[in-house]
Design a protein around this motif. Structure first.
Motif, PDB file in Angstrom:
ATOM      1  N   VAL A  21       8.276  43.717 -27.178  1.00 56.89           N
ATOM      2  CA  VAL A  21       9.152  43.198 -28.449  1.00 56.89           C
ATOM      3  C   VAL A  21      10.264  43.521 -28.471  1.00 56.89           C
ATOM      4  CG1 VAL A  21       8.973  42.376 -30.760  1.00 56.89           C
ATOM      5  CG2 VAL A  21       6.775  42.605 -29.536  1.00 56.89           C
ATOM      6  N   GLN A  22      11.334  42.635 -28.506  1.00 58.29           N
ATOM      7  CA  GLN A  22      12.864  42.956 -28.443  1.00 58.29           C
ATOM      8  C   GLN A  22      13.107  44.029 -29.420  1.00 58.29           C
ATOM      9  OE1 GLN A  22      15.536  39.627 -28.069  1.00 58.29           O
ATOM     10  NE2 GLN A  22      17.300  40.968 -27.869  1.00 58.29           N
ATOM     11  N   ASN A  23      13.908  45.007 -29.210  1.00 57.48           N
ATOM     12  CA  ASN A  23      14.167  45.892 -30.254  1.00 57.48           C
ATOM     13  C   ASN A  23      13.039  46.357 -31.055  1.00 57.48           C
ATOM     14  OD1 ASN A  23      17.074  45.420 -29.673  1.00 57.48           O
ATOM     15  ND2 ASN A  23      16.812  43.644 -30.924  1.00 57.48           N
ATOM     16  N   SER A  24      12.163  46.871 -30.367  1.00 62.18           N
ATOM     17  CA  SER A  24      10.794  47.351 -31.130  1.00 62.18           C
ATOM     18  C   SER A  24       9.940  48.350 -30.231  1.00 62.18           C
ATOM     19  CB  SER A  24       9.970  46.236 -31.310  1.00 62.18           C
ATOM     20  OG  SER A  24      10.401  45.244 -32.293  1.00 62.18           O
ATOM     21  N   VAL A  25       9.152  49.044 -31.128  1.00 57.91           N
ATOM     22  CA  VAL A  25       8.130  49.955 -30.529  1.00 57.91           C
ATOM     23  C   VAL A  25       6.958  49.176 -30.880  1.00 57.91           C
ATOM     24  CG1 VAL A  25       7.075  52.140 -30.508  1.00 57.91           C
ATOM     25  CG2 VAL A  25       9.349  52.083 -30.563  1.00 57.91           C
ATOM     26  N   VAL A  26       6.032  48.991 -29.856  1.00 60.61           N
ATOM     27  CA  VAL A  26       4.763  48.045 -30.144  1.00 60.61           C
ATOM     28  C   VAL A  26       3.520  49.057 -29.806  1.00 60.61           C
ATOM     29  CG1 VAL A  26       3.163  45.952 -29.970  1.00 60.61           C
ATOM     30  CG2 VAL A  26       5.680  46.145 -29.917  1.00 60.61           C
ATOM     31  N   THR A  27       2.574  49.161 -30.590  1.00 52.45           N
ATOM     32  CA  THR A  27       1.458  50.056 -30.218  1.00 52.45           C
ATOM     33  C   THR A  27       0.065  49.238 -30.524  1.00 52.45           C
ATOM     34  OG1 THR A  27       2.553  52.263 -31.042  1.00 52.45           O
ATOM     35  CG2 THR A  27       0.174  52.258 -31.069  1.00 52.45           C
ATOM     36  N   LYS A  28      -0.740  49.331 -29.444  1.00 45.74           N
ATOM     37  CA  LYS A  28      -2.089  48.755 -29.642  1.00 45.74           C
ATOM     38  C   LYS A  28      -3.193  49.731 -29.291  1.00 45.74           C
ATOM     39  CE  LYS A  28      -4.787  44.893 -27.713  1.00 45.74           C
ATOM     40  NZ  LYS A  28      -5.158  44.288 -29.132  1.00 45.74           N
ATOM     41  N   THR A  29      -4.058  49.803 -30.227  1.00 44.48           N
ATOM     42  CA  THR A  29      -5.192  50.780 -30.097  1.00 44.48           C
ATOM     43  C   THR A  29      -6.269  50.538 -28.965  1.00 44.48           C
ATOM     44  OG1 THR A  29      -5.146  51.222 -32.263  1.00 44.48           O
ATOM     45  CG2 THR A  29      -7.162  51.873 -31.385  1.00 44.48           C
ATOM     46  N   ILE A  30      -6.511  51.318 -28.272  1.00 42.20           N
ATOM     47  CA  ILE A  30      -7.669  51.139 -27.070  1.00 42.20           C
ATOM     48  C   ILE A  30      -8.657  51.547 -27.841  1.00 42.20           C
ATOM     49  CG2 ILE A  30      -8.136  51.519 -24.941  1.00 42.20           C
ATOM     50  CD1 ILE A  30      -5.313  51.807 -24.011  1.00 42.20           C
ATOM     51  N   ILE A  31      -8.936  52.794 -28.140  1.00 38.97           N
ATOM     52  CA  ILE A  31      -9.907  53.359 -28.925  1.00 38.97           C
ATOM     53  C   ILE A  31      -9.566  54.197 -29.953  1.00 38.97           C
ATOM     54  CG2 ILE A  31     -11.767  55.093 -28.524  1.00 38.97           C
ATOM     55  CD1 ILE A  31     -12.101  54.220 -25.639  1.00 38.97           C
ATOM     56  N   ARG A  32     -10.383  54.020 -31.211  1.00 39.16           N
ATOM     57  CA  ARG A  32      -9.871  54.986 -32.228  1.00 39.16           C
ATOM     58  C   ARG A  32     -11.239  55.499 -32.851  1.00 39.16           C
ATOM     59  NH1 ARG A  32      -5.670  54.656 -35.747  1.00 39.16           N
ATOM     60  NH2 ARG A  32      -5.152  52.492 -35.183  1.00 39.16           N
ATOM     61  N   LYS A  33     -11.349  57.008 -32.677  1.00 41.67           N
ATOM     62  CA  LYS A  33     -12.457  57.597 -33.223  1.00 41.67           C
ATOM     63  C   LYS A  33     -11.787  58.929 -34.030  1.00 41.67           C
ATOM     64  CE  LYS A  33     -15.501  55.314 -30.668  1.00 41.67           C
ATOM     65  NZ  LYS A  33     -16.406  54.346 -31.206  1.00 41.67           N
ATOM     66  N   THR A  34     -12.835  59.342 -34.840  1.00 44.60           N
ATOM     67  CA  THR A  34     -12.488  60.696 -35.767  1.00 44.60           C
ATOM     68  C   THR A  34     -12.250  61.847 -34.789  1.00 44.60           C
ATOM     69  OG1 THR A  34     -14.594  61.283 -36.004  1.00 44.60           O
ATOM     70  CG2 THR A  34     -13.753  59.917 -37.579  1.00 44.60           C
ATOM     71  N   THR A  35     -12.609  61.713 -33.408  1.00 43.95           N
ATOM     72  CA  THR A  35     -12.464  62.765 -32.653  1.00 43.95           C
ATOM     73  C   THR A  35     -11.085  62.679 -31.667  1.00 43.95           C
ATOM     74  OG1 THR A  35     -14.036  61.680 -31.065  1.00 43.95           O
ATOM     75  CG2 THR A  35     -14.722  63.330 -32.501  1.00 43.95           C
ATOM     76  N   GLY A  36     -10.366  61.600 -31.873  1.00 43.89           N
ATOM     77  CA  GLY A  36      -9.222  61.327 -31.144  1.00 43.89           C
ATOM     78  C   GLY A  36      -8.758  59.865 -30.916  1.00 43.89           C
ATOM     79  N   ASN A  37      -7.799  59.416 -30.546  1.00 47.56           N
ATOM     80  CA  ASN A  37      -7.183  58.209 -30.386  1.00 47.56           C
ATOM     81  C   ASN A  37      -6.803  58.011 -28.902  1.00 47.56           C
ATOM     82  OD1 ASN A  37      -7.701  57.605 -33.158  1.00 47.56           O
ATOM     83  ND2 ASN A  37      -5.758  58.535 -33.423  1.00 47.56           N
ATOM     84  N   ILE A  38      -6.909  56.793 -28.211  1.00 44.30           N
ATOM     85  CA  ILE A  38      -6.184  56.306 -27.194  1.00 44.30           C
ATOM     86  C   ILE A  38      -5.342  55.089 -27.502  1.00 44.30           C
ATOM     87  CG2 ILE A  38      -6.311  55.546 -24.637  1.00 44.30           C
ATOM     88  CD1 ILE A  38      -8.843  56.953 -24.464  1.00 44.30           C
ATOM     89  N   SER A  39      -4.061  54.983 -27.279  1.00 45.04           N
ATOM     90  CA  SER A  39      -3.243  53.866 -27.505  1.00 45.04           C
ATOM     91  C   SER A  39      -2.334  53.322 -26.504  1.00 45.04           C
ATOM     92  CB  SER A  39      -2.118  54.231 -28.651  1.00 45.04           C
ATOM     93  OG  SER A  39      -3.169  54.455 -29.932  1.00 45.04           O
ATOM     94  N   ALA A  40      -2.024  52.179 -26.345  1.00 44.04           N
ATOM     95  CA  ALA A  40      -1.134  51.600 -25.334  1.00 44.04           C
ATOM     96  C   ALA A  40       0.404  51.323 -26.350  1.00 44.04           C
ATOM     97  CB  ALA A  40      -1.527  50.374 -24.696  1.00 44.04           C
TER      98      ALA A  40
END
Length: 116
Positions: A21-40
């Motif tokens: 997205v122009q002029n932005s930082v975009v994050t999408k969750t792949i996996i969210r757990k209490t033990t950790g996260n993976i994000s794109a």
């Protein structure tokens, strides 16, 4: 109910999980757990993630473009296919000189209980 994670049991092309997205930082969750996260994360040219200190190690893998990862004031240029581990409790920031996409993985570790 809409899930914040990507669909499970389905093939995904990493660089297609998220769009710029122009002029932005975009994050999408792949996996969210209490033990950790993976994000794109997709970061447009000239943008950056704010400087921060995390209580856990963070694995950053560049999947498109080139990123600059600054760890304790030491600059690292990382290109697609490369990765770096940001140590816990370390000041770091991620910035772009051009568009790039990355996968950020944080595995939260707890305190071990010792029996006496």
């Amino acid at each position: 109910m809409q899930s914040t994670e990507i669909e499970k049991s389905k093939l995904h092309v990493l660089i297609e999980i998220i769009e710029y997205v122009q002029n932005s930082v975009v994050t999408k969750t792949i996996i969210r757990k209490t033990t950790g996260n993976i994000s794109a994360v997709a970061i447009d040219s000239g943008e950056a993630l704010p400087e921060k200190i995390l209580p856990f190690d963070c694995f950053l893998q560049i999947i498109e473009g080139t990123a600059e990862v600054v760890i304790d004031e030491k600059s690292n240029m990382i290109k697609a296919g490369e990765a770096i581990i940001v140590p816990a409790h370390t000041c770091h920031l991620v910035k772009s000189n051009g568009r790039f996409k990355m996968i950020s993985t944080i595995i939260k570790s707890g305190y071990e209980t010792v029996s006496i």
